[in-house]
Design a protein around this motif. Structure first.
Motif, mmCIF file in Angstrom:
data_model
loop_
_atom_site.group_PDB
_atom_site.id
_atom_site.type_symbol
_atom_site.label_atom_id
_atom_site.label_comp_id
_atom_site.label_asym_id
_atom_site.label_seq_id
_atom_site.Cartn_x
_atom_site.Cartn_y
_atom_site.Cartn_z
ATOM 1 N N THR A 167 27.436 33.694 46.915
ATOM 2 C CA THR A 167 27.449 34.517 45.753
ATOM 3 C C THR A 167 27.481 35.906 46.172
ATOM 4 O O THR A 167 27.075 36.387 47.364
ATOM 5 C CB THR A 167 26.500 34.254 44.886
ATOM 6 O OG1 THR A 167 25.114 34.367 45.334
ATOM 7 C CG2 THR A 167 26.430 32.723 44.355
ATOM 8 N N GLU A 168 27.831 36.932 45.409
ATOM 9 C CA GLU A 168 27.553 38.334 45.676
ATOM 10 C C GLU A 168 26.285 38.520 45.914
ATOM 11 O O GLU A 168 25.780 39.361 46.835
ATOM 12 C CB GLU A 168 28.124 39.147 44.209
ATOM 13 C CG GLU A 168 29.578 39.005 44.392
ATOM 14 C CD GLU A 168 30.026 40.318 43.450
ATOM 15 O OE1 GLU A 168 29.808 41.408 43.809
ATOM 16 O OE2 GLU A 168 30.813 39.884 42.485
ATOM 17 N N GLU A 169 25.289 37.899 45.333
ATOM 18 C CA GLU A 169 23.663 38.037 45.483
ATOM 19 C C GLU A 169 23.331 37.317 47.103
ATOM 20 O O GLU A 169 22.809 38.370 47.808
ATOM 21 C CB GLU A 169 23.078 37.304 44.536
ATOM 22 C CG GLU A 169 21.384 37.414 44.538
ATOM 23 C CD GLU A 169 21.351 39.101 44.246
ATOM 24 O OE1 GLU A 169 20.226 39.339 44.638
ATOM 25 O OE2 GLU A 169 21.906 39.660 43.453
ATOM 26 N N LEU A 183 42.531 32.690 38.524
ATOM 27 C CA LEU A 183 42.743 33.527 37.401
ATOM 28 C C LEU A 183 43.344 32.668 36.385
ATOM 29 O O LEU A 183 43.110 33.272 35.026
ATOM 30 C CB LEU A 183 43.308 34.853 37.497
ATOM 31 C CG LEU A 183 42.377 35.866 38.441
ATOM 32 C CD1 LEU A 183 43.396 37.141 38.811
ATOM 33 C CD2 LEU A 183 41.333 36.424 37.601
ATOM 34 N N LEU A 201 35.667 36.050 44.924
ATOM 35 C CA LEU A 201 34.576 35.580 44.117
ATOM 36 C C LEU A 201 34.685 36.208 42.685
ATOM 37 O O LEU A 201 34.476 35.393 41.475
ATOM 38 C CB LEU A 201 33.265 36.071 44.436
ATOM 39 C CG LEU A 201 32.353 35.170 45.887
ATOM 40 C CD1 LEU A 201 31.409 35.932 46.273
ATOM 41 C CD2 LEU A 201 32.238 33.720 45.533
ATOM 42 N N ARG A 202 35.181 37.466 42.616
ATOM 43 C CA ARG A 202 35.254 38.014 41.248
ATOM 44 C C ARG A 202 36.457 37.481 40.507
ATOM 45 O O ARG A 202 36.501 37.778 39.308
ATOM 46 C CB ARG A 202 35.495 39.773 41.565
ATOM 47 C CG ARG A 202 34.225 40.100 42.079
ATOM 48 C CD ARG A 202 34.367 41.638 42.232
ATOM 49 N NE ARG A 202 32.756 42.248 42.469
ATOM 50 C CZ ARG A 202 32.771 43.502 42.921
ATOM 51 N NH1 ARG A 202 33.709 44.327 42.956
ATOM 52 N NH2 ARG A 202 31.551 44.026 43.030
ATOM 53 N N ALA A 203 37.602 36.628 41.166
ATOM 54 C CA ALA A 203 38.756 36.241 40.541
ATOM 55 C C ALA A 203 38.107 34.788 40.098
ATOM 56 O O ALA A 203 39.102 34.096 39.219
ATOM 57 C CB ALA A 203 39.752 36.230 41.738
ATOM 58 N N GLY A 204 37.110 34.372 40.514
ATOM 59 C CA GLY A 204 36.711 33.027 40.407
ATOM 60 C C GLY A 204 36.892 31.882 41.400
ATOM 61 O O GLY A 204 36.619 30.666 41.082
ATOM 62 N N ARG A 225 34.344 39.214 48.182
ATOM 63 C CA ARG A 225 33.997 39.636 46.950
ATOM 64 C C ARG A 225 35.237 39.626 45.942
ATOM 65 O O ARG A 225 35.048 39.156 44.857
ATOM 66 C CB ARG A 225 33.606 41.287 47.132
ATOM 67 C CG ARG A 225 33.186 41.840 45.769
ATOM 68 C CD ARG A 225 32.403 42.920 46.189
ATOM 69 N NE ARG A 225 30.854 42.824 46.324
ATOM 70 C CZ ARG A 225 30.494 42.869 47.778
ATOM 71 N NH1 ARG A 225 31.037 43.248 48.538
ATOM 72 N NH2 ARG A 225 29.076 42.646 47.673
ATOM 73 N N ALA A 226 36.354 39.891 46.470
ATOM 74 C CA ALA A 226 37.711 39.832 45.580
ATOM 75 C C ALA A 226 37.860 38.245 45.381
ATOM 76 O O ALA A 226 38.429 38.102 44.174
ATOM 77 C CB ALA A 226 39.000 40.166 46.640
ATOM 78 N N LYS A 269 35.424 29.768 44.336
ATOM 79 C CA LYS A 269 34.202 29.443 44.513
ATOM 80 C C LYS A 269 34.217 29.199 46.056
ATOM 81 O O LYS A 269 35.012 28.545 46.728
ATOM 82 C CB LYS A 269 33.624 27.818 43.868
ATOM 83 C CG LYS A 269 33.799 28.291 42.431
ATOM 84 C CD LYS A 269 32.747 29.028 41.969
ATOM 85 C CE LYS A 269 32.727 28.926 40.276
ATOM 86 N NZ LYS A 269 32.532 27.656 39.613
ATOM 87 N N THR A 277 43.702 34.067 44.402
ATOM 88 C CA THR A 277 42.983 34.875 43.436
ATOM 89 C C THR A 277 43.893 34.477 42.076
ATOM 90 O O THR A 277 43.305 34.193 41.018
ATOM 91 C CB THR A 277 42.999 36.237 43.397
ATOM 92 O OG1 THR A 277 44.172 36.842 43.918
ATOM 93 C CG2 THR A 277 41.920 36.585 44.612
#
Length: 520
Positions: A495-497, A393, A423-426, A420-421, A428, A389
């Motif tokens: 993705t989160e989706e 970041l 993905l939210r940090a960027g 999730r952690a 892929k 992460t």
């Protein structure tokens, strides 16, 4: 492929149910179950006197918690043990003490330390290469200093490295190189399974042994549980092939089951070495794979760096030998100059120095542009998740390819808890939709790459004997990156989706079992 091109020592499936029940493995499993029942009975007997020793139990549990937080253990593992101590104070305390004392591994640890010291002289003095400007500027000298703390991992130039993007291509090259062997062939693999792949290799090994070539085979004892019978080493020895089994099943509960030999090494005459994720079984060459297309990778080394893989093999082979011999590794093969530098390295779980993880994190911390990763398992501790992460970041292109068809549901469920952690940090994330990814690859900045046997999970990073090939500015790095991008074209992005489409079983299982991940 003609019938004369391969050799099989087993008739049909060798591990049918009755054979398993009445085999040594079946007896081992039965005795272990009996031991657990007896221990449970003893605990139940004393639990009847609960009111008499409740105070002692609490004092003992508090002492074990204090011991836990003051011992050198990875933080995620401490949380797992704390959870177990909360639920089952006495049995968990006993098990924790047993694991930490680890009586089985101490003798092996001391012996491996002796062998590493003895093998240093065979490696020779290679310190001169560390003084080159391009080495010091890149920080390779510092990495080599770290790797040599607990092993023999010199830096080599003059080594040609060829990358294989599939098991099939590696297999073709391996067969060709085996036929050229004149002095010795050393094989060390986690899995050997009878079939087309092993049959063709075994035929060559048997033929070479007849001509006086020193052929040695070493495989992990877990093969005895599902793939090979207990007397398989004798069958190989009848062909003139020396064979050893690493930590076969034993008829009692022991910590030895933690320490599997997960390495994949093949060395020929000290001139050629193969390393990577590919075992010797048909699924690795996409023959009969139940998981769609099996994506795996390997490298072939020719040149000076082969010496390190010869040393690694001999260190493991000599553990039970009274007099260790390393003469096969003393001659460094030199032919023509090649660009770049290579560091073959191993990771021993008994020294508590997490080499595999630290090399991966070193790449992540020093990356300037991108880090691209392929791994079958993504069960991360706090340190490696933070490294991934943090890299994302600070603007590094971090991409990770994992299987589209997992071989086991539980590891995928656990991997999903990190998505999730990340993905939210960027970071892929991608699934390899055609099937299963078994490759263990890190490549970054068109300069560095690691290909080997080391997965991104607790078992590889903390419990297994592992090995890998670290490359810096070797000509094959462009091939590794090209293969990653070609593989990426066959992937679907996570993705989160898209995670919402995962079954409820994956979601619940991962969250429930995450606390036990360090013990898996």
């Amino acid at each position: 492929m003609g019938q004369n091109d391969e050799l099989k020592l087993l008739n049909g499936k060798n591990r049918r149910l009755l054979q398993l029940i009445f085999s040594r493995t079946g007896i081992v499993m039965l005795l272990m179950l009996l031991e657990i029942v007896i221990l449970a009975g003893i605990f139940h007997f004393f639990s009847a006197y609960f009111s008499l020793f409740i105070s002692a139990q609490y004092i003992f549990s508090i002492a074990m918690v204090l011991y836990l937080f003051n011992c050198s253990m990875e933080s995620s593992a401490k949380i797992t043990w704390l959870f177990l101590l909360m639920l089952f104070p006495v049995p968990s305390s006993i098990m924790l003490f047993f694991v930490r004392r680890d009586p089985v591994h101490r003798a092996v640890k001391e012996r491996i330390g002796e062998l590493i010291d003895e093998s240093r002289s065979a490696a020779g003095d290679r310190s001169e290469i560390l003084k080159r400007d391009e080495v010091t500027d890149s920080g390779l000298d510092n990495l080599v200093e770290y790797l040599n703390r607990s092993a023999v991992s010199p830096l080599y130039g003059n080594t040609d490295v060829r990358y294989f993007e599939s098991g099939e291509k590696k297999f073709e090259a391996l067969l060709e190189e085996l036929t050229k062997a004149e002095k010795f062939i050393f094989l060390e693999y986690f899995i050997i399974s009878e079939g087309d792949m092993w049959g063709r290799i075994l035929k060559i090994l048997a033929d070479k042994a007849k001509t006086g070539v020193d052929v040695r085979v070493m495989y992990d004892g877990t093969c005895e549980l599902t793939r090979l019978p207990r007397d398989y080493p004798k069958k190989l020895e009848a062909l003139g092939i020396k064979c050893k089994v690493w930590m076969p099943p034993m008829p009692f509960v022991t910590t030895q089951y933690n320490y599997r030999d997960h390495r994949k090494i093949l060395v020929i005459d000290g001139k050629v070495a193969f390393n990577g994720g590919i075992n010797l079984a048909d699924e690795y060459i996409n023959s009969g794979s139940r998981l769609g297309h099996w994506k795996d990778t390997a490298v072939m080394l020719k040149g000076d760096a082969v010496q390190s893989f010869t040393l690694m093999f001999l260190q493991m082979w000599n553990i039970d030998e009274e007099n260790a011999v390393f003469t096969e590794a003393e001659t460094v093969y030199m032919e023509e100059k090649h660009n770049g530098y290579v560091i073959p390295y191993g990771d021993c779980p008994l020294d508590r120095d997490h080499v595999g993880e630290n090399v991966y994190m070193d790449i992540l911390f020093k990356a300037k542009d991108y880090v691209h990763i392929m791994t079958p398992y993504l069960i991360l501790d706090n340190e490696l998740e933070n490294a991934l992460t943090y890299a994302a970041l600070r603007g590094i292109d971090v991409k990770i390819i994992i299987p589209g068809i997992p071989d086991k549901k539980i590891p995928y469920s656990l991997a999903r808890t990190h998505f999730r952690a990340l993905l939210r940090a960027g970071v892929k994330l991608y699934r390899y939709t055609p099937g299963f990814v078994h490759a263990k690859v890190f490549v970054n900045d068109n300069e560095k790459a690691v290909v080997g046997s080391i997965n991104c999970d607790y078992r590889s990073l903390y419990h297994n004997f592992e090995c890998a090939t670290y490359m810096y500015r070797t000509s094959c790095i462009k091939d590794i990156e090209e293969d990653f991008m070609n593989t990426l074209d066959k992937c679907s992005e996570i993705t989160e989706e898209s995670m919402k489409k995962d079954g409820i079983l994956y979601k619940i299982t991962g969250k429930v079992l995450k606390v036990f991940a360090p013990l898996m």
